[in-house]
Design an enzyme around this catalytic site. Structure first.
Site: not given
Length: 580
Positions: A162, A433-435
């Site tokens: 991603m 990470y991932e927001g």
């Protein structure tokens, strides 16, 4: 101190807490799945995690990844472990049968992911995004792209990435500069630089599929102008695509994971979904990733609990209060009150998190395959509300509990002699990470609670109140009052937000933690009720009774502090520059 899969508690959650077999029987897609099959899946996953991944955790951390002439070599044993993972059919576990998958419930995949992250977080980073990428392509890609690339993801022949972050743009996607120029044949030339790309280059799979956010020539400014493109490492003609790994990050933890800086120089790619609709397509993958990151927090909490428990059972220091002097002049430290409290918190929080994580995955199963549209919509709303809580609260607990577990070891915990120092280091990144967890808190309060007119929080409160009614009368189970508190806080937050637009942002972090505590109360209230299905003499029944009492006596008081913090956020914050 060998890591062991917590199979007994996993099976308790599936059989008694979720009553998953009864739910599966009502879902035609899972009608053939029963508890015996689920147990077999969990046992095989445990065998793989314990025997293949766990032995590589420490060595992978010490060795790390190496970049040579643009190629990444992962730690010794990682490629062989991935081959075993693929041969075991694990990538296909929760994928659709018509695409080569096994068609099993996502809740079983959640249990698998907990084991992978708990036994070897660094290795599991390579596989962790695969199911989200599968869902993204299955939902948004055209039939041609699906036929070309989905079978490889399902089989494990290819691994996806991603690609969002750029050197100048982290959480603010509106600043992205990567470009995609049409080539006239339906493909695009993708150019730009991406940073912090997990598994951006490696030697586990032959091909790597990069899902890249970029701007088309006619894109509008801001995040609404972004498009999602699929850029493979290898082109169809067998030539390397113009994707280059310029560097590896040297990190605090998860050192066995290749965190790459990637450069795209006119790399050939294909549009996924609609032009300028990249965020909608990407968030299918992001939401799956955020549940997986929450499971990372759970995996670290479980690992920390096991490590601290085993050490506390053998380490002797002083005599515990109120006990006769032992033959060796000292007692195992698990007998000391301070250590007992820490160990109980490790166990109770881990087991409560497990129930809630599997509950969220179960809602996702219902949202995907339930026959009635209303049932799917309700399940999707609940899952969406739970996702930011699980991502943020679980990862914070993973780090906090690892730190508390390290304290059990004393000075030894601060050395590389014991695994707990790696668990602490590895757990920290999941809060970022991932927001980031701050973004998760804003998402919960601003979008999921205030932004939908109260629909989602009303559904969640209905679930909690239903449990409070059937659990009423059991000593010490105060779930009803927890529901009253949460409902009152939501009303106050909504009222204050009307007069002070910044207030929800100031209160969001504490509000999320308040929701997490309320959900833990729900988890343990349901656990207390479910214990009645276990034999009176069962050790698990006694342990769970102790854990339930410990939660309501020692951990539920956190709710009062969190309520006070949400209310205190009504006071404006000064700006830092003005305080010097």
């Amino acid at each position: 101190m060998a890591w062991k899969a917590p199979l007994r508690d996993m099976q308790f959650v599936l059989q008694h807490w979720l009553r998953a077999d009864q739910a599966w029987a009502q879902l035609p897609a899972y009608a053939d799945v029963d508890l015996d099959l689920a147990a077999q899946v969990l046992e095989e996953a445990a065998r793989f995690s314990e025997q293949v991944l766990a032995p590589l955790n420490s060595s992978g951390d010490r060795q790390g990844c190496q970049l040579e002439a643009g190629e990444v070599r992962t730690p010794d044993g990682f490629p062989a472990a991935y081959r075993a993972y693929v041969e075991g059919g694990w990538p296909a576990l929760a994928c659709a049968p018509e695409l080569g998958g096994q068609g099993l419930p996502l809740v079983l995949d959640a249990a698998l992911q907990e084991m992978l992250f708990g036994s070897n977080h660094g290795w599991a980073m390579y596989t962790g995004i695969a199911h989200g990428a599968y869902l993204c392509l299955k939902t948004h890609a055209c039939a041609e792209l699906q036929a070309r690339y989905l079978p490889g993801i399902v089989s494990g022949a290819t691994l996806p990435t991603m690609c969002l972050t750029e050197p100048h743009a982290g959480s603010d996607l509106s600043l992205l500069r990567s470009r995609a120029e049409p080539l006239g044949d339906g493909s695009y030339a993708v150019s730009g630089n991406k940073l912090f790309i997990s598994g951006g280059e490696h030697d586990l799979s032959h091909d790597i599929l990069h899902l890249v956010l970029a701007r088309l020539p006619d894109a509008s400014p801001g995040s609404r102008g972004l498009s999602l493109l699929l850029v493979p490492k290898w082109r169809e003609d067998g030539q390397r695509n113009a994707v280059f790994c310029d560097g590896l990050e040297h990190k605090l933890g998860i050192r066995g994971s290749a965190t790459c800086a990637l450069r795209f120089e006119g790399a050939r790619g294909w549009l996924v979904g609609q032009a300028h609709g990249g965020l909608a397509a990407m968030f299918v993958m992001m939401n799956s990733a955020r549940l997986h990151v929450g499971l990372q927090g759970l995996g670290h909490a479980e690992a920390a609990w096991q490590q601290a428990r085993d050490y506390a059972l053998e380490r002797r220091q002083m005599n515990a209060p109120g006990r006769a002097k032992g033959a060796e002049g000292a007692d195992p430290i698990h007998l000391h009150p301070a250590m007992r409290r820490t160990l109980l918190e490790l166990r109770v929080r881990s087991e409560g998190m497990r129930a809630l994580a599997y509950w969220a995955a179960h809602w996702l199963d219902i949202a995907a395959v339930a026959a009635e549209p209303e049932q799917r919509t309700r399940a999707a709303t609940l899952a969406a509300l739970l996702t930011p809580v699980i991502k943020a609260a679980f990862t914070e607990q993973g780090f906090s509990l690892a730190s508390k577990a390290l304290q059990v070891f004393g000075g030894y915990g601060y050395t590389e002699e014991f695994a707990i120092e790696q668990t602490l280091r590895d757990s920290r990144v999941a809060m970022i990470y991932e927001g980031t967890n701050e973004i998760q808190a804003n998402d919960l309060l601003l979008r999921k609670v205030l932004g939908d007119g109260g629909e989602g929080i009303a559904l969640l409160l209905a679930e909690l109140r239903a449990e409070a009614r059937v659990s009423a009368g059991r000593p010490g189970i105060a779930l009803g009052s927890v529901c009253d508190t949460l409902e009152a806080v939501v009303a106050r937050v909504r009222s204050r937000a009307t007069d002070d637009p910044e207030y929800p942002y100031r209160a969001a972090g504490d509000f999320l933690q308040l929701c997490a505590t309320a959900l833990q109360a729900f988890a343990w209230a349901r656990t207390a009720r479910c214990l009645e299905a276990l034999p009176v003499e069962a050790p698990q029944r006694r342990e769970k009774q102790q854990s339930t009492k410990f939660f309501f006596d020692y951990l539920l008081p956190d709710l009062d502090r969190q309520v006070a913090a949400v209310d205190a956020a009504a006071a404006p914050l000064p700006f830092i520059a003005e305080s010097f």
